[in-house]
Design an enzyme around this catalytic site. Structure first.
Site, PDB file in Angstrom:
ATOM      1  N   PRO A   2      24.741  82.098  45.905  1.00  0.00           N
ATOM      2  CG  PRO A   2      24.674  82.596  48.167  1.00  0.00           C
ATOM      3  CD  PRO A   2      23.943  82.836  46.885  1.00  0.00           C
ATOM      4  CD  GLU A   3      28.306  78.434  41.895  1.00  0.00           C
ATOM      5  OE1 GLU A   3      28.783  77.319  41.620  1.00  0.00           O
ATOM      6  OE2 GLU A   3      28.581  79.460  41.244  1.00  0.00           O
ATOM      7  CE  LYS A  50      23.007  76.737  42.217  1.00  0.00           C
ATOM      8  NZ  LYS A  50      22.772  77.531  41.001  1.00  0.00           N
ATOM      9  NE  ARG A 314      23.418  82.348  35.465  1.00  0.00           N
ATOM     10  CZ  ARG A 314      23.574  81.718  36.640  1.00  0.00           C
ATOM     11  NH1 ARG A 314      22.820  80.652  36.921  1.00  0.00           N
ATOM     12  NH2 ARG A 314      24.461  82.140  37.504  1.00  0.00           N
TER      13      ARG A 314
END
Length: 339
Positions: A2-3, A50, A314
């Protein structure tokens, strides 16, 4: 994982429980004994980047504060329910009887001191100074979440074909309702230890500091994920804002114009606030390029894994037609290529 916008939503769910006593605990956590939280009072909650922080204490006469789910500046941009109250985002925590300003950003368990590491499996009061108040930090996994007064239910069968509901890592039962935490790491600390100037959804977010970081001779897709300058910004936001700013992910920040960088930073903030708005309204976020095969203009999208040398790689999506790569072969020569 989750950001920033998701963490703000989690914070909104937790806020109504501040001031209540933990009367029962549960969960399948192996790293800490949930029973140590029983009969403690949730005194404060904060979100930084975060990470979500919950402050517990033994206060008997604590009155529930006028909690606010979001920083004051975001209330002006996000349509919150009318019943929310004003509340200052940055609060203070008491360490050893002294008031210390709280700050925000990501911290990892590996960055904790030996005292905090050793205290993961022990009651906090055995390892903290007298009169200190413990904070439990939550760092969520790829599909981590917080639920209030409900448990997560299976939406599809697992690999074995079973419709088994996810097991919460921690469940806190209060006098009125309960909170369930899923797919998260938890550890004790003495409070948030990083600066709110890096938090993309903080009123104190330092644009000048962020611009200086972006100007370095590094690919902008690396810099955007650096939590020292863009706390709360994750892979989804990275991909979306680079497309919105029409910047190739591997363009060196030092080769981009100030106008390009200002535009990128504007998109970072506006996209994050817009995503938060949709979350609070219960609406889905529709992506332009993240995990897509074509961009909105109909061009074929490319995908590859990028990251610093010896660092985490990423997945990155970009459009070679809409996002031209800016490279520099000579100190004063800037060239645009198409990949």
């Amino acid at each position: 994982m989750p950001e920033g916008p998701s963490l703000r939503k989690f914070h909104q769910l937790v806020a109504p429980f501040v001031g209540q006593l933990v009367v029962k605990v549960g969960g399948n956590s192996k790293k800490m004994d949930p029973n140590m939280l029983e009969m403690l009072r949730l005194q404060d909650s904060q979100v930084h980047g975060k990470n979500l922080y919950l402050n517990f204490g033994l206060g008997k006469d604590l009155e529930p504060p006028n909690s606010l789910q979001l920083p004051k500046h975001l209330q002006k941009e996000v349509n919150l329910p009318k019943k929310t109250n004003n509340h200052k985002f940055e609060s203070t925590s008491r360490l050893g009887g002294q008031e210390v300003p709280s700050s925000s950003s990501d911290i990892k368990a590996s960055e904790l001191g030996e005292k905090e590491k050793d205290s993961v499996n022990e009651p906090w009061w055995l390892n903290t100074p007298i009169n200190s108040e413990p904070w439990l930090c939550f760092h969520f996994g790829l599909f981590g979440s917080v639920r209030a007064n409900e448990l997560s239910r299976a939406t599809k069968a697992n690999k074995r074909g079973d419709w088994k509901d996810p097991s919460p890592r921690l469940v806190l039962h209060f006098e009125k309702g309960f909170l369930a935490f899923y797919n998260c790491q938890m550890y004790w600390c003495l409070g948030p230890v990083v600066k709110p100037t890096s938090d993309i959804l903080s009123e104190q977010f330092d644009r000048r500091q962020a611009l200086e970081a972006l100007k370095q001779a590094n690919p902008v897709c690396y810099t955007l994920l650096d939590q020292r300058y863009f706390s709360g910004l994750g892979n989804i936001i990275k991909n979306e804002v680079l497309y919105l700013a029409r910047i190739h992910p591997l363009s060196l920040g030092s080769c981009l114009t100030s106008l390009n960088l200002e535009s990128l930073l504007d998109h970072v903030v506006s996209f994050s606030v817009g995503w938060l708005q949709k979350k609070l309204e219960g609406k889905p976020q529709h992506y332009l390029i993240y995990q897509k095969e074509q961009c909105p203009a109909g061009h074929q999208i490319m995908k590859d894994s990028f990251g610093p040398p010896n660092g985490f790689q990423r997945l990155t999506w970009w459009c070679p037609n809409c996002q031209l790569k800016v490279v520099s072969e000579e100190p004063n020569e800037v060239q645009i290529t198409q990949e």
